[in-house]
Design a protein around this motif. Sequence first.
Motif, PDB file in Angstrom:
ATOM      1  N   TYR A 150      19.608 -12.019   8.673  1.00  0.00           N
ATOM      2  CA  TYR A 150      19.847 -10.724   8.578  1.00  0.00           C
ATOM      3  C   TYR A 150      19.729 -10.247   7.253  1.00  0.00           C
ATOM      4  N   PHE A 151      20.628 -10.888   6.477  1.00  0.00           N
ATOM      5  CA  PHE A 151      20.927 -10.762   5.283  1.00  0.00           C
ATOM      6  C   PHE A 151      19.440 -10.975   4.398  1.00  0.00           C
ATOM      7  N   GLU A 152      19.091 -12.017   4.579  1.00  0.00           N
ATOM      8  CA  GLU A 152      17.890 -12.436   3.748  1.00  0.00           C
ATOM      9  C   GLU A 152      16.666 -11.501   4.049  1.00  0.00           C
ATOM     10  N   LEU A 153      16.611 -10.911   5.300  1.00  0.00           N
ATOM     11  CA  LEU A 153      15.390  -9.854   5.479  1.00  0.00           C
ATOM     12  C   LEU A 153      15.896  -8.689   4.665  1.00  0.00           C
ATOM     13  N   LEU A 154      17.165  -8.238   4.978  1.00  0.00           N
ATOM     14  CA  LEU A 154      17.566  -7.048   4.375  1.00  0.00           C
ATOM     15  C   LEU A 154      17.489  -7.108   2.664  1.00  0.00           C
ATOM     16  N   GLU A 207       0.741  -1.194  -0.095  1.00  0.00           N
ATOM     17  CA  GLU A 207      -0.024  -0.015  -0.087  1.00  0.00           C
ATOM     18  C   GLU A 207       0.671   1.314   0.085  1.00  0.00           C
ATOM     19  N   ALA A 208       1.811   1.103   0.656  1.00  0.00           N
ATOM     20  CA  ALA A 208       2.841   2.423   0.730  1.00  0.00           C
ATOM     21  C   ALA A 208       3.422   2.665  -0.470  1.00  0.00           C
ATOM     22  N   LYS A 209       3.798   1.745  -1.144  1.00  0.00           N
ATOM     23  CA  LYS A 209       4.584   1.800  -2.558  1.00  0.00           C
ATOM     24  C   LYS A 209       3.420   2.127  -3.433  1.00  0.00           C
ATOM     25  N   ALA A 210       2.364   1.773  -3.436  1.00  0.00           N
ATOM     26  CA  ALA A 210       1.320   2.077  -4.412  1.00  0.00           C
ATOM     27  C   ALA A 210       0.706   3.475  -4.201  1.00  0.00           C
ATOM     28  N   ALA A 211       1.005   4.330  -3.151  1.00  0.00           N
ATOM     29  CA  ALA A 211       0.772   5.877  -2.643  1.00  0.00           C
ATOM     30  C   ALA A 211       2.058   6.468  -3.152  1.00  0.00           C
ATOM     31  N   GLY A 212       3.003   5.736  -3.627  1.00  0.00           N
ATOM     32  CA  GLY A 212       4.252   6.600  -3.943  1.00  0.00           C
ATOM     33  C   GLY A 212       4.870   6.892  -2.888  1.00  0.00           C
ATOM     34  N   LEU A 213       4.896   6.564  -1.553  1.00  0.00           N
ATOM     35  CA  LEU A 213       5.541   6.995  -0.514  1.00  0.00           C
ATOM     36  C   LEU A 213       7.080   6.261  -0.567  1.00  0.00           C
ATOM     37  N   LYS A 214       8.009   7.052  -0.169  1.00  0.00           N
ATOM     38  CA  LYS A 214       9.375   6.334   0.072  1.00  0.00           C
ATOM     39  C   LYS A 214       9.541   5.909   1.682  1.00  0.00           C
ATOM     40  N   ILE A 215      10.064   4.512   1.436  1.00  0.00           N
ATOM     41  CA  ILE A 215      10.246   3.749   2.792  1.00  0.00           C
ATOM     42  C   ILE A 215      11.484   3.755   3.335  1.00  0.00           C
ATOM     43  N   ILE A 216      11.536   4.256   4.757  1.00  0.00           N
ATOM     44  CA  ILE A 216      12.666   3.891   5.547  1.00  0.00           C
ATOM     45  C   ILE A 216      12.257   2.826   6.619  1.00  0.00           C
ATOM     46  N   THR A 217      13.314   2.080   6.913  1.00  0.00           N
ATOM     47  CA  THR A 217      12.991   0.978   8.096  1.00  0.00           C
ATOM     48  C   THR A 217      13.935   1.004   9.293  1.00  0.00           C
ATOM     49  N   TRP A 218      13.333   0.584  10.395  1.00  0.00           N
ATOM     50  CA  TRP A 218      14.216   0.580  11.520  1.00  0.00           C
ATOM     51  C   TRP A 218      13.904  -0.696  12.284  1.00  0.00           C
ATOM     52  N   THR A 219      14.836  -1.455  13.007  1.00  0.00           N
ATOM     53  CA  THR A 219      16.228  -1.342  13.394  1.00  0.00           C
ATOM     54  C   THR A 219      16.840  -2.715  13.054  1.00  0.00           C
ATOM     55  N   LEU A 220      17.767  -2.756  12.048  1.00  0.00           N
ATOM     56  CA  LEU A 220      18.468  -4.243  11.806  1.00  0.00           C
ATOM     57  C   LEU A 220      19.242  -4.207  13.026  1.00  0.00           C
ATOM     58  N   GLU A 221      19.877  -5.413  13.290  1.00  0.00           N
ATOM     59  CA  GLU A 221      20.772  -5.798  14.305  1.00  0.00           C
ATOM     60  C   GLU A 221      20.695  -5.370  15.676  1.00  0.00           C
ATOM     61  N   ARG A 222      19.461  -5.279  16.040  1.00  0.00           N
ATOM     62  CA  ARG A 222      18.906  -4.752  17.383  1.00  0.00           C
ATOM     63  C   ARG A 222      18.491  -5.998  18.179  1.00  0.00           C
ATOM     64  N   SER A 223      18.546  -7.260  17.422  1.00  0.00           N
ATOM     65  CA  SER A 223      17.733  -8.322  18.142  1.00  0.00           C
ATOM     66  C   SER A 223      18.706  -9.564  18.661  1.00  0.00           C
ATOM     67  N   TYR A 265      11.578  -7.624  16.530  1.00  0.00           N
ATOM     68  CA  TYR A 265      11.763  -6.947  15.117  1.00  0.00           C
ATOM     69  C   TYR A 265      11.585  -8.142  14.066  1.00  0.00           C
ATOM     70  N   PHE A 266      11.429  -9.335  14.429  1.00  0.00           N
ATOM     71  CA  PHE A 266      11.283 -10.380  13.430  1.00  0.00           C
ATOM     72  C   PHE A 266       9.894 -11.077  13.692  1.00  0.00           C
ATOM     73  N   GLN A 267       8.956 -10.458  14.330  1.00  0.00           N
ATOM     74  CA  GLN A 267       7.794 -11.150  14.721  1.00  0.00           C
ATOM     75  C   GLN A 267       6.861 -11.699  13.516  1.00  0.00           C
ATOM     76  N   SER A 268       7.029 -10.964  12.492  1.00  0.00           N
ATOM     77  CA  SER A 268       6.079 -11.345  11.477  1.00  0.00           C
ATOM     78  C   SER A 268       6.575 -12.510  10.533  1.00  0.00           C
ATOM     79  N   ILE A 269       7.876 -12.705  11.003  1.00  0.00           N
ATOM     80  CA  ILE A 269       8.742 -13.827   9.956  1.00  0.00           C
ATOM     81  C   ILE A 269       9.417 -14.824  10.833  1.00  0.00           C
ATOM     82  N   LYS A 270       8.777 -14.794  12.069  1.00  0.00           N
ATOM     83  CA  LYS A 270       9.773 -15.911  13.116  1.00  0.00           C
ATOM     84  C   LYS A 270       9.681 -17.072  12.587  1.00  0.00           C
ATOM     85  N   ASP A 271       8.640 -17.615  11.880  1.00  0.00           N
ATOM     86  CA  ASP A 271       8.702 -19.035  11.515  1.00  0.00           C
ATOM     87  C   ASP A 271       9.585 -19.398  10.556  1.00  0.00           C
TER      88      ASP A 271
END
Length: 408
Positions: free
Chosen positions: A375-379, A335-351, A361-367
């Motif tokens: 870390y690199f796969e998510l990035l 949805e953010a991309k469809a609206a033309g919003l630029k995306i920044i994200t946080w925070t890698l290597e805090r886990s 920070y990995f709750q939606s992909i914990k499985d």
Amino acid sequence: MSLPRLTVAAALLAATALPGHAETVLDYGPRPYYLIDRMTDGPLKEKLTACMGQTPSRSDFSIGHRGAPLMFPEHTVESNVAAARMGAGILECDVTFTKDKELVCRHAQNDLHTTTDILLTDLAATCITPFTPASGDTPATAECRTSEITLAEFRTLKPKMDAADAKATTPEAYQGGIAAFRTDLYTHGAQSLTHAESIELFRSLGAKFTPELKSPSVEMPFDGFTQADYAQKLIDEYKAAGIPPEDVFAQSFDLADILYWIENEPEFGAQAVYLDDRYEAETEIEGLIDPMDPASFKPTMQELADMGVRYIAPPTWMLVTVEDGRIVPSPYAQEAKAAGLKIITWTLERSGPLATGGGWYFQSIKDVTDNDGVYFELLDVLAQDVGVEGVFSDWPATVTYYANCMGL
């Protein structure tokens, strides 16, 4: 008494002479290679392995999150110099204010009890909640705010790793509690920063700027200092330093601050970053959302774009989900991309280590999170599939390595 600023001036000089501007000697260190070695075999690992001989270069895709706080005390000269040496092209000062309304770099107005030695000084008497020792199942507590001390007093405090020992029965023991994957090896002699000093330091390091206007812990107005005054003062310090607006990415979790900058400082507002915490917080103009359900978005992504918002910054987990065992963009990201919003994200290597699912920070992909190579796969998904413009990291070398390898 205040500490002489000669120490910070010396650090600025050293930052320019040793790692200054284009002359900065960049170094990934061992961590990116460690993570690559732990990745599951496949095309991404092959690509990253093939880049092991590359020469590091600075990248705006790599953003130092409070510097490099995986191992250095956050918001210190040393933490930010380390992040710059890892190639972070943008550095962060979280901004709050003191009793005399001076802007300083601090993750929260009320974090002095976990990020400094205040409880071991006479300034402990200024703490809103004095140190209370642990007793039975009741943890130790304290709360100390920058708004209760002057800038001169703030300068006397010694920074430390952000931590507290909840089992402590003395203020001395309360200084501990550092996570097992962090260290206090680089704490001695660390120097705190005012916001204005961070501007000069980051400029000397050849980096751009992403200050975050932190929500006050005190009721506003504070002694006549309004929220608008606060938001304006942050921008004014960049203008006074002669920093081009295009080099500044001012942030806030409060949409009202973003809209203030868009209306009153449009050159800076054009790059203002709306930090999205609607997974847990709501205001009159912001509602709680489910990142997997666009029908819950308030405002919608298109409504944000129509308000003039150009950058949105959610935590990493809101941007991804799992389908058929693969990490893929979430409905939020789409949805953010469809609206033309630029995306920044946080925070890698805090886990820390990821073997047990990666935590918050990995709750939606914990499985599919079972080793540090994730870390690199998510990035990679964030960069290639979501299309993020930048990634905050507690150890920017990893993001810099990836950005250099992929030509970002």
